[in-house]
Design a protein around this motif. Sequence first.
Motif, mmCIF file in Angstrom:
data_model
loop_
_atom_site.group_PDB
_atom_site.id
_atom_site.type_symbol
_atom_site.label_atom_id
_atom_site.label_comp_id
_atom_site.label_asym_id
_atom_site.label_seq_id
_atom_site.Cartn_x
_atom_site.Cartn_y
_atom_site.Cartn_z
ATOM 1 N N THR A 299 0.817 -1.218 0.000
ATOM 2 C CA THR A 299 0.000 0.000 0.000
ATOM 3 C C THR A 299 0.849 1.266 0.000
ATOM 4 O OG1 THR A 299 -0.148 -0.006 2.438
ATOM 5 C CG2 THR A 299 -1.894 -1.149 1.213
ATOM 6 N N MET A 300 2.149 1.150 0.315
ATOM 7 C CA MET A 300 3.039 2.306 0.290
ATOM 8 C C MET A 300 3.719 2.476 -1.064
ATOM 9 S SD MET A 300 4.830 1.865 4.043
ATOM 10 C CE MET A 300 6.042 3.143 3.778
ATOM 11 N N SER A 301 3.493 1.540 -1.985
ATOM 12 C CA SER A 301 4.157 1.572 -3.291
ATOM 13 C C SER A 301 3.299 2.273 -4.335
ATOM 14 C CB SER A 301 4.479 0.146 -3.752
ATOM 15 O OG SER A 301 5.376 -0.475 -2.854
ATOM 16 N N THR A 302 3.970 2.948 -5.248
ATOM 17 C CA THR A 302 3.298 3.716 -6.303
ATOM 18 C C THR A 302 3.463 3.065 -7.671
ATOM 19 O OG1 THR A 302 3.775 5.734 -5.052
ATOM 20 C CG2 THR A 302 3.069 6.007 -7.345
ATOM 21 N N ARG A 303 4.706 2.736 -8.014
ATOM 22 C CA ARG A 303 4.975 2.127 -9.309
ATOM 23 C C ARG A 303 4.293 0.768 -9.412
ATOM 24 N NH1 ARG A 303 11.384 2.597 -10.470
ATOM 25 N NH2 ARG A 303 11.044 0.362 -10.777
ATOM 26 N N LYS A 304 3.791 0.469 -10.601
ATOM 27 C CA LYS A 304 3.053 -0.785 -10.788
ATOM 28 C C LYS A 304 3.952 -1.993 -10.557
ATOM 29 C CE LYS A 304 0.030 -3.300 -13.946
ATOM 30 N NZ LYS A 304 -0.967 -3.504 -12.869
ATOM 31 N N ASP A 305 5.209 -1.935 -11.033
ATOM 32 C CA ASP A 305 6.077 -3.103 -10.837
ATOM 33 C C ASP A 305 6.391 -3.316 -9.356
ATOM 34 O OD1 ASP A 305 7.599 -0.754 -10.810
ATOM 35 O OD2 ASP A 305 9.401 -1.773 -11.520
ATOM 36 N N MET A 306 6.445 -2.217 -8.597
ATOM 37 C CA MET A 306 6.677 -2.361 -7.159
ATOM 38 C C MET A 306 5.439 -2.936 -6.473
ATOM 39 S SD MET A 306 9.756 -1.529 -6.480
ATOM 40 C CE MET A 306 10.006 -2.448 -8.000
ATOM 41 N N ARG A 307 4.269 -2.500 -6.922
ATOM 42 C CA ARG A 307 3.044 -3.068 -6.351
ATOM 43 C C ARG A 307 2.937 -4.551 -6.663
ATOM 44 N NH1 ARG A 307 -1.048 -0.601 -9.063
ATOM 45 N NH2 ARG A 307 0.179 1.022 -10.107
ATOM 46 N N GLU A 308 3.338 -4.924 -7.867
ATOM 47 C CA GLU A 308 3.318 -6.338 -8.242
ATOM 48 C C GLU A 308 4.316 -7.131 -7.404
ATOM 49 O OE1 GLU A 308 1.370 -8.030 -10.277
ATOM 50 O OE2 GLU A 308 0.191 -6.227 -10.672
ATOM 51 N N HIS A 309 5.465 -6.546 -7.155
ATOM 52 C CA HIS A 309 6.488 -7.226 -6.346
ATOM 53 C C HIS A 309 5.971 -7.511 -4.942
ATOM 54 C CE1 HIS A 309 10.389 -8.199 -4.579
ATOM 55 N NE2 HIS A 309 10.144 -7.293 -3.639
ATOM 56 N N PHE A 310 5.402 -6.515 -4.295
ATOM 57 C CA PHE A 310 4.942 -6.707 -2.918
ATOM 58 C C PHE A 310 3.629 -7.483 -2.857
ATOM 59 C CE2 PHE A 310 7.747 -2.942 -2.286
ATOM 60 C CZ PHE A 310 8.663 -3.583 -1.455
ATOM 61 N N LYS A 311 2.862 -7.452 -3.939
ATOM 62 C CA LYS A 311 1.668 -8.301 -3.994
ATOM 63 C C LYS A 311 2.089 -9.776 -4.032
ATOM 64 C CE LYS A 311 -1.520 -7.011 -6.866
ATOM 65 N NZ LYS A 311 -2.259 -6.817 -8.148
ATOM 66 N N GLU A 312 3.138 -10.053 -4.792
ATOM 67 C CA GLU A 312 3.660 -11.420 -4.834
ATOM 68 C C GLU A 312 4.231 -11.818 -3.479
ATOM 69 O OE1 GLU A 312 6.914 -14.098 -7.358
ATOM 70 O OE2 GLU A 312 6.579 -11.994 -7.863
ATOM 71 N N CYS A 313 4.921 -10.887 -2.831
ATOM 72 C CA CYS A 313 5.462 -11.129 -1.488
ATOM 73 C C CYS A 313 4.335 -11.461 -0.519
ATOM 74 C CB CYS A 313 6.218 -9.889 -1.017
ATOM 75 S SG CYS A 313 6.643 -9.882 0.741
ATOM 76 N N LEU A 314 3.236 -10.726 -0.604
ATOM 77 C CA LEU A 314 2.078 -10.958 0.262
ATOM 78 C C LEU A 314 1.484 -12.338 0.007
ATOM 79 C CD1 LEU A 314 0.089 -9.837 2.351
ATOM 80 C CD2 LEU A 314 -1.154 -8.746 0.484
ATOM 81 N N SER A 315 1.397 -12.715 -1.271
ATOM 82 C CA SER A 315 0.851 -14.026 -1.625
ATOM 83 C C SER A 315 1.729 -15.156 -1.096
ATOM 84 C CB SER A 315 0.727 -14.131 -3.147
ATOM 85 O OG SER A 315 0.327 -15.434 -3.538
ATOM 86 N N LYS A 316 3.044 -15.026 -1.250
ATOM 87 C CA LYS A 316 3.963 -16.060 -0.786
ATOM 88 C C LYS A 316 3.941 -16.166 0.737
ATOM 89 C CE LYS A 316 5.595 -17.245 -4.824
ATOM 90 N NZ LYS A 316 5.282 -18.586 -5.400
ATOM 91 N N SER A 317 3.822 -15.019 1.411
ATOM 92 C CA SER A 317 3.760 -15.032 2.879
ATOM 93 C C SER A 317 2.506 -15.755 3.356
ATOM 94 C CB SER A 317 3.770 -13.598 3.423
ATOM 95 O OG SER A 317 4.924 -12.904 3.008
ATOM 96 N N SER A 318 1.409 -15.545 2.643
ATOM 97 C CA SER A 318 0.156 -16.233 2.976
ATOM 98 C C SER A 318 0.293 -17.737 2.773
ATOM 99 C CB SER A 318 -0.984 -15.692 2.116
ATOM 100 O OG SER A 318 -1.164 -14.300 2.309
ATOM 101 N N THR A 319 1.037 -18.118 1.739
ATOM 102 C CA THR A 319 1.275 -19.540 1.480
ATOM 103 C C THR A 319 2.066 -20.167 2.625
ATOM 104 O OG1 THR A 319 1.258 -19.225 -0.925
ATOM 105 C CG2 THR A 319 2.376 -21.199 -0.079
ATOM 106 N N VAL A 320 3.077 -19.461 3.123
ATOM 107 C CA VAL A 320 3.865 -19.960 4.257
ATOM 108 C C VAL A 320 2.969 -20.150 5.474
ATOM 109 C CG1 VAL A 320 5.714 -19.417 5.899
ATOM 110 C CG2 VAL A 320 6.035 -18.951 3.457
ATOM 111 N N PHE A 321 2.107 -19.164 5.733
ATOM 112 C CA PHE A 321 1.205 -19.252 6.877
ATOM 113 C C PHE A 321 0.267 -20.447 6.728
ATOM 114 C CE2 PHE A 321 -2.567 -18.288 9.371
ATOM 115 C CZ PHE A 321 -2.022 -17.865 10.580
ATOM 116 N N ASP A 322 -0.261 -20.659 5.533
ATOM 117 C CA ASP A 322 -1.138 -21.804 5.280
ATOM 118 C C ASP A 322 -0.409 -23.122 5.537
ATOM 119 O OD1 ASP A 322 -3.604 -20.735 4.671
ATOM 120 O OD2 ASP A 322 -3.197 -20.551 2.530
ATOM 121 N N ASN A 323 0.796 -23.230 4.983
ATOM 122 C CA ASN A 323 1.556 -24.477 5.107
ATOM 123 C C ASN A 323 1.844 -24.834 6.559
ATOM 124 O OD1 ASN A 323 1.658 -24.729 2.308
ATOM 125 N ND2 ASN A 323 3.699 -23.845 2.125
ATOM 126 N N VAL A 324 2.348 -23.857 7.313
ATOM 127 C CA VAL A 324 2.728 -24.148 8.693
ATOM 128 C C VAL A 324 1.496 -24.360 9.571
ATOM 129 C CG1 VAL A 324 2.866 -21.756 9.518
ATOM 130 C CG2 VAL A 324 4.328 -23.511 10.544
#
Length: 335
Positions: free
Chosen positions: A117-142
């Motif tokens: 939510t602090m990112s402006t550039r689209k590629d940065m938003r995509e980067h942190f959106k992917e980070c958020l998705s992967k973090s959610s996957t870790v939480f699900d797995n554990v």
Amino acid sequence: MIYLSSSNRVRLTSSEMASLWSEYINHTHSSCMLEYFIAKAEDDEVLEVLNKTYQIIEISKDNTKRILESENVPIPMGFSSQDVDVNAPRLFSDSFFLLYIKNLSRVMVASCGLMFTMSTRKDMREHFKECLSKSSTVFDNVSDVLLNKGLYTRPPVIEPPKKSDFVEDKDYLNGINLFGDQRFLNAIEISHVFGNIEANVIGNALTKGFGQTADLKEVREFMENAGGLSEKIINLLTQFLSGSQLPAPMPSDTQVYNSSHPSFSDRLMMYQITTLSAAGLSDYATSLATSQRNDLKRHYMDLIDDTVKLAKKAENIMINNSWKEQPPQQDKIKL
């Protein structure tokens, strides 16, 4: 992921630069912790979760490094194999590894969401959106493994109210019922009290293990003080749950082994506690804002004050030992 070419790239904002810089250091730290956990884990299911988490962290770390390099931002030193001894004796149990990853993923979800939510550039938003998705996957797995093994400490279950209602007396804020009895915690208050206890159970185990293995006396003493604060918080918040006839997550001494051989560098261990303190401050502030019982609010204010003092001590130790990296900042303009 496709990044903007150098010819049409919009420069990073300070928020985006700060997020990438912090993310990279956090990933290098997590990689070191996971390398040690993987070397010591005995249970196959635990090992699988650790390996999957490690792969996700490494991929994200490499992506973050590439972005920093493409933007001509100096790569932070972070942490490396010099900060972990995978051959050191076992310090934590397999069950602790799972609880640590659960807490790590919870912090990652929160931080990646904020960075997004602090990112402006689209590629940065995509980067942190992917980070958020992967973090959610870790939480699900554990979470799945913790549930399968019966190790998941569930928040308390309460009976739902018979109907929706409004607060009609200011005594509600003072923690008093209409008939003068102390009001039980409401569902929102319970969720934050429970979560804060659970986080401090993890912190308490870490400070105990770190205190046993730290090289410098000042680090050992700091870990003892940090462990004392976590125990104080656990005991205090547990009283609020027990006062509402609710169970609380409890620390287990079996999670920490008796090794005194350093598994991690003092610098890495101090950084770990500073990140936990920062997460704690954020949690206590949110808990303060959403809780309605005034006595609970007062205690959260005290916990914030205690945690700020502890964090300041940690910062001073890191600065005195040249362990603290300086974040990017604006250079003074020469006139």
